[in-house]
Design a protein around this motif. Structure first.
Motif, PDB file in Angstrom:
ATOM      1  N   GLU A  98      67.688 -53.447 -65.257  1.00  0.00           N
ATOM      2  CA  GLU A  98      67.025 -54.708 -64.964  1.00  0.00           C
ATOM      3  C   GLU A  98      66.225 -54.633 -63.662  1.00  0.00           C
ATOM      4  OE1 GLU A  98      66.828 -57.428 -66.780  1.00  0.00           O
ATOM      5  OE2 GLU A  98      67.992 -56.507 -68.402  1.00  0.00           O
ATOM      6  N   TYR A  99      66.473 -53.607 -62.868  1.00  0.00           N
ATOM      7  CA  TYR A  99      65.722 -53.420 -61.622  1.00  0.00           C
ATOM      8  C   TYR A  99      64.516 -52.524 -61.906  1.00  0.00           C
ATOM      9  CZ  TYR A  99      69.150 -55.545 -58.511  1.00  0.00           C
ATOM     10  OH  TYR A  99      69.960 -56.442 -57.861  1.00  0.00           O
ATOM     11  N   ARG A 100      63.379 -52.990 -61.499  1.00  0.00           N
ATOM     12  CA  ARG A 100      62.177 -52.182 -61.685  1.00  0.00           C
ATOM     13  C   ARG A 100      61.998 -51.139 -60.595  1.00  0.00           C
ATOM     14  NH1 ARG A 100      60.286 -57.375 -60.292  1.00  0.00           N
ATOM     15  NH2 ARG A 100      59.149 -57.519 -58.298  1.00  0.00           N
ATOM     16  N   GLY A 101      62.816 -51.216 -59.528  1.00  0.00           N
ATOM     17  CA  GLY A 101      62.725 -50.180 -58.516  1.00  0.00           C
ATOM     18  C   GLY A 101      63.520 -50.508 -57.275  1.00  0.00           C
ATOM     19  N   ILE A 102      63.739 -49.461 -56.457  1.00  0.00           N
ATOM     20  CA  ILE A 102      64.340 -49.577 -55.127  1.00  0.00           C
ATOM     21  C   ILE A 102      63.378 -48.918 -54.154  1.00  0.00           C
ATOM     22  CG2 ILE A 102      66.297 -49.004 -53.650  1.00  0.00           C
ATOM     23  CD1 ILE A 102      68.054 -48.892 -56.085  1.00  0.00           C
TER      24      ILE A 102
END
Length: 719
Positions: free
Chosen positions: A519-523
């Motif tokens: 669900e995270y598109r990036g860090i």
């Protein structure tokens, strides 16, 4: 004239036999050095009339005095009144018990007058004691005088060292008078004398008092507060280099720092990724992409300052929904750490116990969080806490809530270890569950896998991140957590004082372990060292998401990371008490001691059709924004929301449905009740930390947090 004014100098024979005239009594004709008659002084502090003649034992029968005794006393009194010394014959001398030694006789000056003894002198004021009687008896028996025993208030003599010897030719040191040996008011305590160490590593004879004499054991104090404590406050712990300083029974933050033997969380960074993943499985776990780039609801931005503070911001779309601050010491959050504690106080009235875990404030352990065996405790299935815990008992506890304000950390004995996909609960084999956020088909698949991997003496809880995890990955997680618990148990068994046993990883890695999914598109991280560490961790636990970890080069981009993603301006708005809504309405957030109140206003929103429609649209925007502000500001406890009154019941239900859906995206446990007729919504949210505003502020020293100042001039005019 009383017996206390009788002069202490008494001759053993008649003055006429000596051929000298008797000296005048101090009260009659005695003159001092200035030519003035001496005034008789009454001796103070004497017990039973020291230096006073005692009546002969043979002169009384059944407690009554004889006639001869009366005559003798009358003659002596007449002589004294005439200024003469009384006549004492040899028979009377035989009956007298004791006469003062010659060195106790008052001095006589050149004129022959008595010099009165200074009754303020320490030796005179002390009076006759049992030690004096014992010394006289020893002297009469011809025995050596008894060695002086230490008295209350005496100083310990310093140990003799070679450096204390006077140099050759130096005059001998003069011993201070006996009266100056006792400490006086205002004297400072002498510095402790450290025992010298011999070349063989053993302390000299001075440390033990005498050579070859065994060292005495330190007597254990019972019931004392903060005395004789070691590092853990056990009451009888040995003094170590990390012990609390003398005189400081209070605990310090240094005691909570992890030592070298603390078990750190095993993140599995050295393990190889799972090998039984096919291309389809990797594609499903990799998540969605858009135009060749990963897509998702959330974005995590990590900004590292020069001082070591780390800001972690989570964006939902472009809106800031969460913010965390990590300090260089890492003590901002102890949630999840496991300690070996010692019970300090059990309060039956509160059904709780205070446990020393080595932190500045004792933790609180409630009765419902105490693990016990029903067969070992009396009282059936719900025994009282005083039967389960005793003062001084060592217990293994875990922190479930960080210390907030004046409250200590909340503890539990139901220890749980969190992994990437699972949470293991040692000692609770009946604990078993799967996250309800997973689809039903995935829940059934994971249940079949865990039926084989489930330990016999521990419970398992499947996390949301386990979606799509293979059996090999779950088996690795179970083995890793089981190994950590064995190490924690071994360390707790050999430890005697309160200490930290297990420490959770840093805040960045902890958030990644618990929240980072597809669900995270990036860090995005702007620190090279932290980026490399995070990249290696993600490659070990979720290699399909490793390409979503990016390094943000500030020099190349030209803007700081928080300005690039518009985080700074949103963060400043979150610190204000008033929040504006897109339609022109506003929220006013006020925090009190008991609860937090949020007021919804229409503000600049005037609507288009009618009042009910305007209020309904304004409340829908407010419901979404309130849920976001609760997550962003990390507000916990009791919360009351005052929505604008709506007449139509369906409109109130729609607002509550939108509000609950927005709260469902919050990982913190919440509970919201139905809207009342007055438009009030009561809810609770688990309190985890102090909050966003408190982490960036401190209490005003002028108003002490009240927000206003009193006009003291008006109050003085009233007086």
């Amino acid at each position: 004239m009383s017996d206390d004014t009788i002069p202490e100098a008494v001759t053993a024979s008649n003055p006429a036999d000596t051929g000298t005239s008797p000296a005048p009594a101090p009260g009659e004709g005695a003159l001092g050095a200035d030519g003035q008659p001496l005034r008789p002084r009454r001796r103070r502090g004497s017990r039973g009339g020291r230096n006073r003649r005692r009546k002969p034992a043979s002169a009384t029968t059944n407690g009554a005095a004889t006639d001869d005794d009366t005559d003798v006393d009358d003659d002596a009194g007449a002589d004294l009144e005439a200024g003469l010394e009384p006549e004492v014959d040899d028979a009377d001398l035989a009956d007298i018990d004791e006469i003062d030694e010659p060195d106790e006789i008052d001095e006589i000056d050149e004129t022959g007058a008595f010099v009165a003894e200074d009754y303020t002198d320490e030796a005179a004021d002390r009076g006759l004691t049992t030690d004096d009687v014992a010394d006289v008896a020893r002297e009469e028996a011809g025995l050596a005088p008894a060695p002086s025993s230490p008295q209350v208030g005496d100083r310990r003599p310093p140990a003799a060292t070679p450096s204390d010897e006077p140099p050759t030719g130096a005059p001998p040191a003069v011993a201070p008078p006996a009266g100056d040996a006792r400490p006086r008011v205002g004297d400072t305590r002498p510095a402790p004398v450290t025992p010298r160490t011999e070349p063989n590593g053993s302390a000299g004879a001075e440390s033990n008092g005498a050579a070859g004499e065994p060292e005495k054991k330190r007597r254990r104090r019972r019931g004392g507060r903060g005395r004789g404590r070691g590092i853990a406050g056990t009451g009888n712990g040995p003094a170590t280099a990390d012990a609390t300083p003398a005189g400081g029974g209070a605990k310090t933050a240094d005691r909570g720092r992890p030592g070298d033997d603390v078990i750190r969380a095993d993140l599995g960074m050295g393990e190889l990724p799972a090998t039984d993943l096919d291309d389809d499985a990797l594609e499903r776990r990799r998540g969605r992409t858009r135009k060749g780039r990963p897509s998702g609801r959330y974005l995590m931005c990590v900004h590292v300052l020069e001082g070591g503070h780390t800001h972690i911001a989570v964006l939902e779309g472009r809106n800031l929904v969460e913010h965390s601050l990590a300090t260089p010491t890492g003590n901002e959050s102890i949630d999840g750490n496991i300690y070996l504690g010692r019970v300090q106080n059990v309060l039956p009235g509160m059904e709780a116990a205070f446990v020393d875990i080595g932190t500045p404030k004792n933790g609180v352990l409630y009765r419902g969080d105490v693990a016990f065996d029903p067969s070992d405790v009396e009282g059936g299935g719900k025994p009282k806490i005083e039967r389960m815990l005793k003062n001084g008992q060592s217990v293994v506890v875990q922190v479930t809530k960080n210390p907030i304000a004046h409250k200590g950390a909340r503890l539990t004995q139901e220890v749980s270890l969190a992994g990437r996909f699972l949470v293991m609960v040692p000692g609770e084999p009946e604990t078993y569950g799967i996250s309800k956020r997973l689809p039903d088909d995935e829940r059934r698949r994971l249940r079949r896998v865990l039926d084989v991997l489930r330990p016999a003496d521990a419970g398992l809880i499947v996390r949301t991140a386990a979606e799509g995890a293979t059996r090999e990955e779950l088996e690795r997680d179970v083995a890793r957590l089981r190994s950590q618990w064995d190490q924690i148990s071994a360390l707790a068994a050999k430890s005697k004082s309160a200490k930290l046993l297990y420490q959770e990883p840093d805040l960045v890695l902890r958030l990644i372990r618990e929240e980072f999914t597809k669900e995270y598109r990036g860090i995005v991280i702007d620190d090279r060292a932290l980026y490399e560490e995070t990249k290696g961790y993600v490659e070990a636990i979720a290699p399909e998401l490793a390409d979503r970890v990016e390094f943000y080069d500030t020099e190349e981009e030209g803007l700081p990371i928080f300005e690039r993603f518009h985080i700074y301006e949103q963060l400043m708005k979150a610190l204000d008490r008033k929040v504006w809504l897109p339609s022109g309405g506003s929220l006013v957030i006020e925090r009190t001691e008991a609860l937090t109140v949020i007021d919804v206003n229409t503000g600049k929103n005037v609507g288009r059709t009618n009042l009910e429609e305007t209020v309904y649209r304004n409340n829908l925007e407010a419901a979404e924004e309130v849920a976001r502000q609760l997550r962003l500001r990390d507000i916990g406890g009791i919360i009351v929301i005052d929505f604008i009154d709506m007449e139509i019941r369906a409109n109130r239900e729609d607002v509550m449905r939108v509000f609950r859906d927005a709260l469902g995206r919050d990982k913190t446990r919440t509970q919201a009740f139905e809207m009342s007729e007055l438009g009030l919504v009561e809810m609770t949210r688990k309190r985890i930390s102090e909050g966003l505003v408190e982490s960036f502020s401190e209490t005003c020293p002028s108003c002490h947090g009240r927000g206003f100042l009193l006009d003291e001039s008006l109050l003085r005019s009233i007086d």
